[in-house]
Every structure is written in structure tokens, then in C-alpha cells.
Motif scaffolding. Structure first.
Motif, mmCIF file in Angstrom:
data_model
loop_
_atom_site.group_PDB
_atom_site.id
_atom_site.type_symbol
_atom_site.label_atom_id
_atom_site.label_comp_id
_atom_site.label_asym_id
_atom_site.label_seq_id
_atom_site.Cartn_x
_atom_site.Cartn_y
_atom_site.Cartn_z
ATOM 1 N N TYR A 1 18.928 3.282 -0.644
ATOM 2 C CA TYR A 1 18.922 3.731 -2.126
ATOM 3 C C TYR A 1 17.877 3.987 -2.175
ATOM 4 O O TYR A 1 16.973 2.826 -3.781
ATOM 5 N N HIS A 2 16.935 4.461 -1.648
ATOM 6 C CA HIS A 2 15.335 4.697 -1.509
ATOM 7 C C HIS A 2 14.338 5.588 -3.116
ATOM 8 O O HIS A 2 13.433 4.456 -3.246
ATOM 9 N N ASN A 3 15.180 6.664 -3.655
ATOM 10 C CA ASN A 3 14.576 6.794 -4.562
ATOM 11 C C ASN A 3 14.799 5.771 -5.060
ATOM 12 O O ASN A 3 13.604 5.735 -5.931
ATOM 13 N N ALA B 1 14.579 8.382 4.788
ATOM 14 C CA ALA B 1 14.846 7.599 3.052
ATOM 15 C C ALA B 1 13.855 8.571 2.358
ATOM 16 O O ALA B 1 13.910 7.682 1.816
ATOM 17 N N HIS B 2 12.605 9.038 3.244
ATOM 18 C CA HIS B 2 11.369 10.259 3.127
ATOM 19 C C HIS B 2 11.715 10.554 2.857
ATOM 20 O O HIS B 2 10.942 12.397 3.101
ATOM 21 N N TYR B 3 12.790 11.981 3.272
ATOM 22 C CA TYR B 3 12.725 12.898 3.982
ATOM 23 C C TYR B 3 14.183 13.543 3.457
ATOM 24 O O TYR B 3 14.508 14.474 3.120
ATOM 25 N N HIS C 1 15.129 2.991 -5.634
ATOM 26 C CA HIS C 1 13.928 1.596 -5.052
ATOM 27 C C HIS C 1 12.425 1.945 -5.565
ATOM 28 O O HIS C 1 11.357 0.841 -5.822
ATOM 29 N N HIS C 2 11.820 2.992 -5.383
ATOM 30 C CA HIS C 2 10.668 3.564 -5.393
ATOM 31 C C HIS C 2 10.488 3.796 -6.339
ATOM 32 O O HIS C 2 8.922 3.084 -6.800
ATOM 33 N N GLU C 3 11.393 3.705 -7.786
ATOM 34 C CA GLU C 3 10.950 3.918 -9.035
ATOM 35 C C GLU C 3 11.283 2.878 -9.881
ATOM 36 O O GLU C 3 10.457 2.510 -10.135
ATOM 37 N N ILE D 1 0.958 -1.565 0.194
ATOM 38 C CA ILE D 1 -0.014 -0.328 0.004
ATOM 39 C C ILE D 1 0.905 1.132 0.039
ATOM 40 O O ILE D 1 0.397 1.797 -0.627
ATOM 41 N N HIS D 2 2.083 1.572 1.034
ATOM 42 C CA HIS D 2 3.052 2.086 1.400
ATOM 43 C C HIS D 2 3.293 2.312 -0.265
ATOM 44 O O HIS D 2 3.564 3.399 -0.481
ATOM 45 N N HIS D 3 4.082 1.388 -1.457
ATOM 46 C CA HIS D 3 4.586 1.725 -2.374
ATOM 47 C C HIS D 3 3.339 2.732 -3.770
ATOM 48 O O HIS D 3 2.762 3.820 -4.632
HETATM 49 ZN ZN LIG Z 1 9.184 4.436 1.045
#
Ligand SMILES: [Zn+2]
Ligand SMILES: [Zn+2]
Length: 362
Positions: A230-232, A201-203, A234-236, A99-101
Motif C-alpha cells: 500500500y505504497h501510495n 509498487a512505483h509502477y 505510505h508515500h502520502e 532520500i527516496h521519500h
Molecule cells: Zn517508494
């Protein structure tokens, strides 16, 4: 009163406060009174690594994202040690994470950074979510071992998280050290390692692949989250089993998965193509350059646009050629591949210099 009961998850809140308090005070007291044997510290380190990697390699990359396939022994390792991290069952965790993604930064995001740093870090867990039925996880319900963990979660978590390190350390007469350091204190450390991915990692960090969401790349966060900083990226590219894609990126979770694969214990590691990754990166490079020039109130001429397009095409064409030649390496020979590689490098370097402002923009 009824309202308060429903709103807050009292047991979770108490647990999240009690584990660090008991862990720090208890471990401190042992340290100052009789000391803690080296073996107990080793169990603490082992438990931190095993439970941390079970969350990142198991709960996250295997179960939530299906980024690779794991053999039964690996899966069981994740299920047992993941429970010891006290972050709910695989099913609950993965449901929240998917859900977060899907709704990142929006109202539906369970740990949306848009609701504040501390909300994303820990406050979201204080809310009562007992009424919730996990969704988006039908595939996980079908896995009998994952379902077994969900059915017996608390028993497994208590045994693996507290009893197991206590019994292990009892072998050298330090049951209490096992309980306080490798149990309580370690759980608090594990918690905040994971929580920092949702908050920090979202900040704070860079956005080399997309700015359509708040996820950031931050190598410092990767250092204490087993490579999840490396969360950017990962989300992409959530389907990719890697988070740090360069060889020097600190991503021990990726190294663990590669090691499992080497021994035939993991397979089907999914990766996003280099072309797709570079395309996104170049869009962001271009955006940054335009913003930089616009902030200096420079008018972007026709010549600038043409140069940019030519450089972009040159990178994409040389990369496509390199990939094609690599696939038929045997037929075309090493020399041709080497030349194509060098052409691609030149094109990419020229692009990098142009977007960084090294070359005259107009
Ligand atoms: Zn995230
Ligand atoms: Zn994820």
C-alpha cells in the motif's frame, strides 16, 4: 580501467547474482539427490519471515520513519535479522530511504522509477556508492545498538545470514541445506521482495491518495512484501506506522507491531487522522470524476459544482461531528454517537455514488 572500477560496485553485483544462482542450483541439487528435511524448510520459512519483517517493521517503519517506538529486545531482533537480509546496515538503508521519500521520482532519488523499472529494482545497486557518507541519519548514529550494527555490519550479516541457519540445520545433520536453502536462496528471495517495493509498487496499481508521485497501492504486492504494497498511502502519510489501513488489508508488519504493542514491547504508534486521510482521498475521487467527464467532453455546469461542494461539505461536517461526539461518548451517550455515525455513512455513500457517476452529475 580506473573509471570502470569507480563506476560499478563489483562485490555487490557478484553477490546479487551469486546468491540466487547458488541458491537455486544448490537447493535443486539437494532436492533431486537426497531431498530436504521438513525441519530445514521450517528454518527457511522462519528466516524468510524474520528477516523480511525485520526489514519492513524495523529498517523501514521503525528506523527510517520513526513511526513507533520499540523496546530493546524488539530493536535487537530487527538489528540482527535485518542484517541477515544483506541489505546494508540500518544507517545506510535508512539514509537511502529517507532520500527516496524526500526526492521521490527526482534525480536525487536513489532508486527512482523515472530511470526505469529495472533501475529501480536492482540496477541502482550495481553503481559504486562507496564514496557516499550517509546523511539525514544523525538520530540513528545516536542509537548505540544501531551504531554497533553499522560498525560490525559484515560480521553480523555473515553470522546471522549464513552461519546461524547452517548451525541450526546441522542439529539434524542438514548443514548444507541450511546454508543453501535458508541462507543463499532465502537471501535472494528477501532481496527481491524488497526490490519489488521500489520497482513494482512505483509502477503498477492505484493512486487513491495522491498522484503527485509514482507510488501505487497494490494488494498483490502487499502479499509478498509483508504488507508494504500500500505504497501510495505510505508515500502520502509516511509517519503512519500502518501501510494497509483497512481491517481487511493484508499488512502483517502492522499486525506484528500491534502484537508487540499488546505485550508492551512497542509504543507510540503514530497514525494520521481519519479526517486527513479522507480529505486526500476525496480530492483524488473528485479529480477522477472531472477527468472522466472531461474525456466525454461534458461541460461542467454551475449546478454540478454546487452539488459537489454541498456533498463534500456534508461528508466533512458529519465526520467532524462524529469525531467530536466519539471523544465525549460518556456524556452524550451511545445513541447520539450511533446517529452521527449513520449520518456520516449516508453522506459518504452519497459522495461515493456521485463521484463514481452513479448519480446524475449535472
Ligand atoms: Zn517508494
Ligand atoms: Zn518509506
Amino acid at each position: 580501467m580506473e573509471q570502470t572500477k569507480k563506476k560499478y560496485a563489483l562485490k555487490t553485483t557478484i553477490f546479487l547474482f551469486a546468491t540466487p544462482i547458488i541458491g537455486v542450483i544448490g537447493t535443486g541439487a539437494l532436492l533431486f539427490t537426497r531431498g530436504i528435511p521438513l525441519n530445514t524448510w521450517l528454518v527457511y520459512l522462519f528466516m524468510t519471515a524474520a528477516t523480511g519483517l525485520a526489514i519492513t517493521g524495523g529498517y523501514h517503519r521503525l528506523f527510517s520513519h520513526r513511526a513507533y517506538k520499540a523496546s530493546l529486545p524488539v530493536k535487537l531482533f530487527y538489528i540482527l535479522f535485518g542484517a541477515a537480509a544483506f541489505q546494508q546496515s540500518v544507517i545506510e538503508w535508512s539514509s537511502d530511504h529517507r532520500i527516496h521519500h524526500r526526492f521521490v521520482d527526482k534525480e536525487e532519488d536513489p532508486y527512482a522509477i523515472t530511470k526505469g523499472f529495472w533501475y529501480a529494482h536492482i540496477l541502482w545497486l550495481f553503481e559504486n556508492r562507496d564514496h557516499r557518507t550517509p546523511v539525514n541519519v544523525n538520530d540513528l548514529y545516536e542509537d548505540k545498538w544501531v551504531k554497533f550494527q553499522d560498525d560490525h555490519y559484515y560480521k553480523i550479516a555473515i553470522f546471522m545470514g549464513f552461519i546461524f541457519p547452517t548451525l541450526l540445520c546441522a542439529l539434524w545433520g542438514d548443514a548444507l541445506g541450511g546454508l543453501l536453502l535458508a541462507g543463499s536462496f532465502r537471501i535472494a528471495v528477501n532481496h527481491h521482495m524488497t526490490f519489488f517495493i521500489n520497482s513494482l509498487a512505483h509502477y503498477k496499481g492505484d493512486q487513491p491518495f495522491s498522484d503527485k508521485h509514482t507510488a501505487k497501492d497494490n494488494w498483490l504486492i502487499a502479499l509478498f512484501t509483508f504488507g508494504e504494497g500500500y505504497h501510495n498511502f505510505h508515500h502520502e502519510f509516511q509517519a503512519d506506522y500502518r501501510n494497509g489501513i483497512r481491517w481487511f488489508d493484508y499488512d502483517p508488519t502492522k499486525w506484528l507491531i500491534n502484537t508487540f504493542a499488546f505485550f508492551g514491547l512497542a509504543s507510540d504508534r503514530k497514525t494520521i487522522s481519519e479526517e486527513q486521510i479522507l480529505r486526500k482521498k476525496m480530492i483524488m475521487d473528485e479529480k477522477a470524476l472531472r477527468e472522466k467527464l472531461e474525456s466525454k467532453s461534458e461541460t461542467l455546469s454551475q449546478g454540478f459544482e454546487e452539488r459537489l461542494e454541498a456533498l463534500r461539505n456534508s461528508v466533512q461536517e458529519t465526520q467532524a461531528k462524529l469525531i467530536t461526539l466519539k471523544a465525549v461518548k460518556e456524556e452524550v451517550g451511545k445513541k447520539a454517537v450511533k446517529e452521527a455515525k449513520s449520518d456520516f455513512k449516508v453522506a459518504l455513500n452519497t459522495w461515493k455514488r456521485f463521484v463514481s457517476g452513479d448519480l446524475a452529475p449535472v
